[in-house]
Scaffold this motif. Structure first.
Motif, PDB file in Angstrom:
ATOM      1  N   LYS A 150       0.826  -1.195   0.000  1.00 19.28           N
ATOM      2  CA  LYS A 150       0.000   0.000   0.000  1.00 19.28           C
ATOM      3  C   LYS A 150       0.870   1.259   0.000  1.00 19.28           C
ATOM      4  CE  LYS A 150      -3.990  -2.138   2.175  1.00 19.28           C
ATOM      5  NZ  LYS A 150      -5.136  -1.959   3.077  1.00 19.28           N
ATOM      6  N   ASP A 151       0.246   2.366  -0.360  1.00 27.50           N
ATOM      7  CA  ASP A 151       0.933   3.652  -0.354  1.00 27.50           C
ATOM      8  C   ASP A 151       0.782   4.273   1.028  1.00 27.50           C
ATOM      9  OD1 ASP A 151       1.938   6.202  -0.717  1.00 27.50           O
ATOM     10  OD2 ASP A 151       1.113   6.401  -2.741  1.00 27.50           O
ATOM     11  N   TYR A 152       1.895   4.374   1.744  1.00 30.87           N
ATOM     12  CA  TYR A 152       1.890   4.872   3.118  1.00 30.87           C
ATOM     13  C   TYR A 152       2.327   6.335   3.206  1.00 30.87           C
ATOM     14  CZ  TYR A 152       0.669   0.603   5.577  1.00 30.87           C
ATOM     15  OH  TYR A 152      -0.025  -0.473   6.085  1.00 30.87           O
ATOM     16  N   ARG A 153       2.039   7.109   2.163  1.00 31.15           N
ATOM     17  CA  ARG A 153       2.476   8.502   2.153  1.00 31.15           C
ATOM     18  C   ARG A 153       1.874   9.311   3.301  1.00 31.15           C
ATOM     19  NH1 ARG A 153      -1.383   7.687  -1.591  1.00 31.15           N
ATOM     20  NH2 ARG A 153      -3.019   9.227  -1.987  1.00 31.15           N
ATOM     21  N   SER A 154       0.715   8.912   3.806  1.00 30.62           N
ATOM     22  CA  SER A 154       0.097   9.628   4.931  1.00 30.62           C
ATOM     23  C   SER A 154       0.751   9.269   6.262  1.00 30.62           C
ATOM     24  CB  SER A 154      -1.399   9.302   5.014  1.00 30.62           C
ATOM     25  OG  SER A 154      -2.096   9.785   3.889  1.00 30.62           O
ATOM     26  N   PHE A 155       1.584   8.210   6.262  1.00 24.44           N
ATOM     27  CA  PHE A 155       2.126   7.697   7.516  1.00 24.44           C
ATOM     28  C   PHE A 155       3.628   7.925   7.695  1.00 24.44           C
ATOM     29  CE2 PHE A 155      -1.775   5.430   6.817  1.00 24.44           C
ATOM     30  CZ  PHE A 155      -2.328   5.247   8.079  1.00 24.44           C
ATOM     31  N   GLY A 156       4.310   8.373   6.644  1.00 22.63           N
ATOM     32  CA  GLY A 156       5.746   8.568   6.804  1.00 22.63           C
ATOM     33  C   GLY A 156       6.386   9.121   5.557  1.00 22.63           C
ATOM     34  N   ALA A 157       7.665   9.445   5.698  1.00 26.54           N
ATOM     35  CA  ALA A 157       8.428  10.028   4.591  1.00 26.54           C
ATOM     36  C   ALA A 157       9.500   9.049   4.130  1.00 26.54           C
ATOM     37  CB  ALA A 157       9.077  11.331   5.032  1.00 26.54           C
TER      38      ALA A 157
END
Length: 258
Positions: free
Chosen positions: A150-157
């Motif tokens: 999944k795309d975890y862009r909301s959860f980390g850099a």
């Protein structure tokens, strides 16, 4: 040059993380000091499987050490532990193929986060005391959303600008034992602060401030909210690093031995 695989546990509460820093106490820095002391050599390379932030602990961090020495590993292990602070212990030191790489050969990294539902004498440095009542069943249900690529862009850099935010989570599960809630997350790799934001988001679900639908939206579109929910560092443990041929445990090592 011979290469050795080190499996290390540490209490990170008084260190500025794993990575060496010139003017700060770090796990890697203490290990390097011990290596210099024991081997009387300054020409060596120490490389960890991954970095842990300030205050984060490890039950099974892995590093490889390249050093030109005839000292048997079992003697080196004993001597290194004798000079290391009591907050750091090398559990295993074995000679490995020179092509083995602690970071790049790692298939999965396993983390455990410890939440305490009550005030505890061991809380400040080793767990997160959540004072509000937790709906652990709701947390366990939402935790299943984390599994998969999944795309975890909301959860980390990512590590570098423009890097991918796609992460494969192999396992995510919530365990409740007496007054403890343990969140076990196993992934291919992790973005900066990703695990702590995943945990913090689950806690928001547990106290009723987020719904299953809210968390689903974090994957469908970018949100800055998970960053605001980042769980404190002291509750996080790097439980294990998995390599080729190793089977992921259904339960974290710490849970089995709690």
């Amino acid at each position: 040059m011979p290469r050795y695989k080190l499996t290390i546990e540490y209490d990170g509460s008084r260190y500025k993380g794993w990575q060496f820093q010139k003017n700060a106490d770090t796990i890697m820095g203490k290990l390097m000091d011990a290596i210099k002391d024991v081997f009387k050599i300054s020409n060596f390379e120490l490389y960890g499987a991954g970095r842990t932030d300030a205050g984060v602990h490890a039950l099974g961090q892995v590093a490889h050490l390249d050093i030109d020495s005839a000292m048997p590993p079992y003697i080196a292990l004993k001597r290194l532990n004798e000079v290391l602070p009591v907050s750091i212990n090398i559990n295993e030191m074995i000679k490995v193929n020179p092509r083995f790489h602690a970071r790049y050969d790692a298939k999965y990294r396993s983390y455990v986060y410890h939440i305490s539902k009550r005030r505890t004498a061991f809380g400040k440095d080793y767990s997160w005391w959540v004072k509000e009542p937790l709906n652990v069943e709701a947390m366990a249900t939402v935790c299943k959303q984390y599994v998969g690529m999944k795309d975890y862009r909301s959860f980390g850099a990512p590590d570098k600008e423009g890097g991918s935010t796609l992460v494969k989570i192999e396992r995510a599960k919530v365990f409740e034992i007496d007054d403890s809630v343990l969140i076990h997350i196993v992934g291919s790799h992790f973005l900066w602060k990703q695990v702590r934001r995943m945990v913090g988001t689950l806690v928001q679900v547990g106290i009723g401030k987020l719904t299953e639908g809210d968390v689903k939206r974090f994957f469908n579109e970018y949100s800055s909210l998970p960053a605001k929910f980042t769980a404190p560092a002291p509750g996080l443990y790097l439980e294990r690093v998995y390599y080729a041929g190793e089977t992921i445990s259904e339960e974290p090592h710490w849970l089995i031995n709690i």
